[in-house]
Design an enzyme around this catalytic site. Structure first.
Site, PDB file in Angstrom:
ATOM      1  N   ARG A   8       0.823  -1.145   0.064  1.00  0.00           N
ATOM      2  CA  ARG A   8      -0.050  -0.003   0.123  1.00  0.00           C
ATOM      3  C   ARG A   8       0.855   1.242   0.009  1.00  0.00           C
ATOM      4  NH1 ARG A   8      -2.165  -4.053  -0.613  1.00  0.00           N
ATOM      5  NH2 ARG A   8      -4.314  -4.687   0.063  1.00  0.00           N
ATOM      6  N   ALA A  35       6.208   9.362  24.757  1.00  0.00           N
ATOM      7  CA  ALA A  35       5.023   9.386  23.811  1.00  0.00           C
ATOM      8  C   ALA A  35       5.478   9.524  22.367  1.00  0.00           C
ATOM      9  CB  ALA A  35       4.041  10.572  24.379  1.00  0.00           C
ATOM     10  N   ASP A  56      17.116   6.577  24.942  1.00  0.00           N
ATOM     11  CA  ASP A  56      16.155   7.047  26.168  1.00  0.00           C
ATOM     12  C   ASP A  56      16.920   6.459  27.314  1.00  0.00           C
ATOM     13  OD1 ASP A  56      13.385   7.797  26.388  1.00  0.00           O
ATOM     14  OD2 ASP A  56      13.946   6.693  28.090  1.00  0.00           O
ATOM     15  N   VAL A 106      21.350  11.525  26.942  1.00  0.00           N
ATOM     16  CA  VAL A 106      21.751  12.532  26.023  1.00  0.00           C
ATOM     17  C   VAL A 106      22.456  13.737  26.484  1.00  0.00           C
ATOM     18  CG1 VAL A 106      21.743  13.744  23.597  1.00  0.00           C
ATOM     19  CG2 VAL A 106      20.350  11.625  24.051  1.00  0.00           C
ATOM     20  N   ASP A 126      12.440  15.868  26.211  1.00  0.00           N
ATOM     21  CA  ASP A 126      11.272  16.472  27.019  1.00  0.00           C
ATOM     22  C   ASP A 126      11.832  17.821  27.717  1.00  0.00           C
ATOM     23  OD1 ASP A 126      13.202  15.490  28.808  1.00  0.00           O
ATOM     24  OD2 ASP A 126      11.964  13.988  29.794  1.00  0.00           O
ATOM     25  N   ASN A 127      13.082  18.552  27.093  1.00  0.00           N
ATOM     26  CA  ASN A 127      13.531  19.626  27.865  1.00  0.00           C
ATOM     27  C   ASN A 127      14.140  20.408  26.828  1.00  0.00           C
ATOM     28  OD1 ASN A 127      16.685  18.988  28.195  1.00  0.00           O
ATOM     29  ND2 ASN A 127      15.743  17.124  28.773  1.00  0.00           N
ATOM     30  N   GLU A 129      16.927  22.064  27.069  1.00  0.00           N
ATOM     31  CA  GLU A 129      18.593  21.923  26.934  1.00  0.00           C
ATOM     32  C   GLU A 129      18.663  20.891  26.062  1.00  0.00           C
ATOM     33  OE1 GLU A 129      22.561  22.243  27.434  1.00  0.00           O
ATOM     34  OE2 GLU A 129      20.901  23.824  28.324  1.00  0.00           O
ATOM     35  N   CYS A 167      17.104  27.807  12.141  1.00  0.00           N
ATOM     36  CA  CYS A 167      17.200  26.642  13.171  1.00  0.00           C
ATOM     37  C   CYS A 167      16.532  26.916  14.355  1.00  0.00           C
ATOM     38  CB  CYS A 167      18.778  26.545  13.122  1.00  0.00           C
ATOM     39  SG  CYS A 167      19.588  27.735  14.408  1.00  0.00           S
ATOM     40  N   CYS A 183       4.071  17.916  30.837  1.00  0.00           N
ATOM     41  CA  CYS A 183       3.043  16.639  30.740  1.00  0.00           C
ATOM     42  C   CYS A 183       2.759  16.363  32.288  1.00  0.00           C
ATOM     43  CB  CYS A 183       3.715  15.656  30.136  1.00  0.00           C
ATOM     44  SG  CYS A 183       3.651  16.043  28.317  1.00  0.00           S
TER      45      CYS A 183
END
Length: 337
Positions: A8, A35, A56, A106, A126-127, A129, A167, A183
């Site tokens: 497909r 998420a 992660d 990281v 999630d931040n 930095e 950027c 969150c």
């Protein structure tokens, strides 16, 4: 190539058989596997992107299951590292894809190694930095990346092509000041995650297929609950610190040895120097002080009013305090400075 598996997708004119072959030879790295990261990994894996690296620092918890689509209750019970759990699911979904799980935080010490050799980087961090760090390395290495963030019912995304587009530092020269929603403080709904991830993955496919002329070229934001949509077209700033002056301050910065994990009553501790822990040996040593559970990826140690989740690289998440000094003291007491 298994043409039936991708039939497909091959029928879609902008991909076709030649494009599918190209995807199977492509490489993408996903930074963060919450998420957004699970949605990205699921879509890219099913699309047949040949090599995926998932990075992660965290482990699966029950509160993740409402929106982090590659995890299940067994993963949460076992406290599996998210990268490991995601890689296992993806290998069951599509055996054509080579999935590498990296259980690391990281930072400026490892980001170049983590992203080098890949064709696109997916932002699921999630931040701010981490995103500024990603922006610096992206500009330095001329590596495309796709920014994305979600909170509550609101999502935002932008694609960065170094040398061609603005950027992140052009748009946000400095991080926002003061407290801002996360969150963990105002929640998040799955449909908002799905919207951002769908845009990010579509942009990544265009990059991997060499169809950069089809990129949307904007910063897109959408509140999926109130149906409010915004489209901005940022311009490159000739005076930009990153893409203008090529000053990569976040790559050169000495990072903190602790990070407060907002909303989780936890502090992440980094060892002052790189170290490798023998979890079996550590388990035997700590059992005399409190309850210890372990798997091959991490060790969970409950003592006093604290719970320490300890990783082989010496990193630990100390639950039970938001005070970095207290967390560092507990870490030093039981793990060593």
């Amino acid at each position: 190539m298994n043409r039936e598996k991708y039939s497909r997708q091959i029928l879609f004119p902008s991909i076709g058989a030649e494009g599918q072959e190209r995807l199977l030879e492509s490489k993408a790295v996903i930074l963060g596997c919450g998420a957004l990261g699970t949605a990205q990994a699921n879509a890219l894996g099913r699309a047949g992107v040949g090599t995926l690296r998932i990075v992660d620092r965290d482990f699966v918890e029950e509160s993740n299951l409402q929106r982090q689509i590659l995890y299940d209750e067994a993963d949460a019970r076992e406290r599996l590292p998210k990268a490991i759990a995601a890689a296992r699911k993806l290998k069951q979904i599509n055996s054509d894809v080579d999935v590498e799980a990296v259980v690391e935080d990281v930072d400026n010490r490892n980001i170049e190694e983590l992203v080098s050799g890949f064709q696109v980087v997916m932002d699921a961090t999630d931040n701010f930095e981490a995103r500024y760090l990603l922006n610096d390395v992206s500009v330095k290495l001329d590596l495309p990346w796709v920014y994305g963030a979600v909170v509550a019912s609101y999502g935002i995304t932008m694609t960065i092509l170094p040398g061609s587009t603005a950027c992140l530092a052009c748009v946000f020269p400095t991080p926002p000041e003061g407290a801002y929603d996360t969150c963990d403080t105002v929640g998040v709904i799955g449909p908002a995650v799905s919207w951002v991830a769908a845009i990010q993955v579509t942009e990544a496919l265009k990059i991997l297929l060499g169809r950069t002329q089809d990129l949307h070229g904007a910063m897109l934001a959408y509140d999926i609950w109130s149906s409010q949509f915004q489209e901005l077209h940022p311009r490159k700033d000739p005076q930009c610190r990153a893409c203008g002056s090529r000053e990569f301050v976040h790559l050169g910065r000495t990072g903190p040895t602790h990070t407060t994990l907002c909303g989780r009553d936890s502090v992440q501790i980094h060892a002052a120097t790189t170290r490798q822990l023998d979890l079996a040996d550590l388990k035997a040593r700590l059992e005399k002080f409190g309850r210890v559970r372990a798997n091959e990826f991490l060790l969970i140690f409950s003592v006093e009013t604290y719970e320490l989740t300890i990783f082989p690289d010496g990193r630990a998440i100390v639950k039970g305090t938001l005070d970095a000094a207290v967390a560092r003291s507990v870490y030093s007491k039981y793990i060593g400075a």
